[in-house]
Design an enzyme around this catalytic site. Sequence first.
Site, PDB file in Angstrom:
ATOM      1  N   PHE A  38       0.816  -1.217   0.000  1.00 22.14           N
ATOM      2  CA  PHE A  38       0.000   0.000   0.000  1.00 22.14           C
ATOM      3  C   PHE A  38       0.847   1.263   0.000  1.00 22.14           C
ATOM      4  O   PHE A  38       0.419   2.330  -0.452  1.00 22.14           O
ATOM      5  CB  PHE A  38      -0.950  -0.008   1.204  1.00 22.14           C
ATOM      6  N   LYS A  39       2.074   1.161   0.470  1.00 27.57           N
ATOM      7  CA  LYS A  39       2.905   2.356   0.600  1.00 27.57           C
ATOM      8  C   LYS A  39       3.402   2.878  -0.741  1.00 27.57           C
ATOM      9  O   LYS A  39       3.968   3.969  -0.814  1.00 27.57           O
ATOM     10  CB  LYS A  39       4.057   2.071   1.555  1.00 27.57           C
TER      11      LYS A  39
END
Length: 439
Positions: free
Chosen positions: A106-107
């Site tokens: 997700f980063k």
Amino acid sequence: MKYYSTNGFVSDVLLKEAVIKGLASDNGLFMPEYIPKIPQAFFKNISGLSLPEISFAVACTFLGDDVDSLVLKDIVYESLNFDIPLIKVTDRKYVLELYHGPTLAFKDVGARFMARLLAHFNAEDNDQRPVNVLVATSGDTGGAVANGFLNVPGVQVYVLYPKGKVSHIQESQFTTLGQNITSIEVNGTFDDCQTMVKQAFMDVEINNHLKLTSANSINLARLLPQMFYYFYAYAQLAKAEDVCHTDIVVSVPSGNFGNLTAGLIAKRMGLPIKRFIAANNSNDVVYEYLQTGQYNPRKSVPTIANAMDVGNPSNFSRILDLYGKSYGAIAKDVVGAKYSDLEIGKILMDTFRREHYLLDPHGAVGYGALRDNLQDGEVGICLETAHPAKFKEIVENIIGEDVDVPQRLLALIHKPKKSICMSADFNTFKEYLLSLKCH
């Protein structure tokens, strides 16, 4: 818009300064002076919009006064050149797959956005020295930041990570790149790494020598883009459910609490989320706060959901600030859940066997919290923060089956590791930074 520090001694800072500095001079985290509201009319047609279209609208609402719209559009569209699908697992339970970016975590969203915004601001800055990005990682942040900043002109990246406490694949994603990416293997915990980074920002001698910024979620440019996928999840849910008459609950696997903070800001902007679940592993200081109103940070303990192994989450100060330090107000919007390694493994196995959906350990924490806290009439979304293959050995030991590894990960596993070993000692880190060339 102007920004101020959560510690209260710095205010009236422009976005450019907040992004380049990362951390306020009083050691606080930057917060916007107000949370802009997105027009409610936006939600009437949101289900027909793409991820970049939604993200650009949200970015313009928040950052449009500080970044030219054409520049902002380019940043958004270049950063989000992958999908973030919402997958129905069972009745009223969905998973938002945040792992379809370059490093399968997700980063990627925040790191890619920040890299481009920082490059834009740095090009405009009078101080033309290279920007030195310091980032501490407990797992996925290192790979996402390294990939996002790889070969960005005028930027050098230093990734600090705890020795032996990230998966082999995670480690490979930032220790095999070289070029403008330097990996520092710290003989300690993630909290040690994070403390060393924060101390560097407060050290006058280091800051006189180097131009520093952070790529952890303490930096607003990493944090704010994480709002985008909450809006996109709502848009996808609007196609599948009658959201006008449904209460939406979002479960967030939480470590440093940047992801949850972004969700709470999105809610404050007008996104109709009923409540959030802060899903913790055995590092449960925020869970404890939600039960008691007392916040007692402590040394982190290692778990199989290693990216959440944080004993003193930085972004908790932002949550406190957002709610005026009111425990009652926070508890209305956020409930807590926590799971041991044994429980995480059971959730992962049960979901795989019964629902035929494979989670990673962090997603398992989030899905377990959703399963255990969803009430009648509610629809739940769990954030799946990383691809299960990034934790291949752990997941295979739990399910007893092979996990397919995407080619982009296989390509890194056998590359030689390049890292600098260092003790968890700030003075050692300081000596290293002062030895670097400043031009």
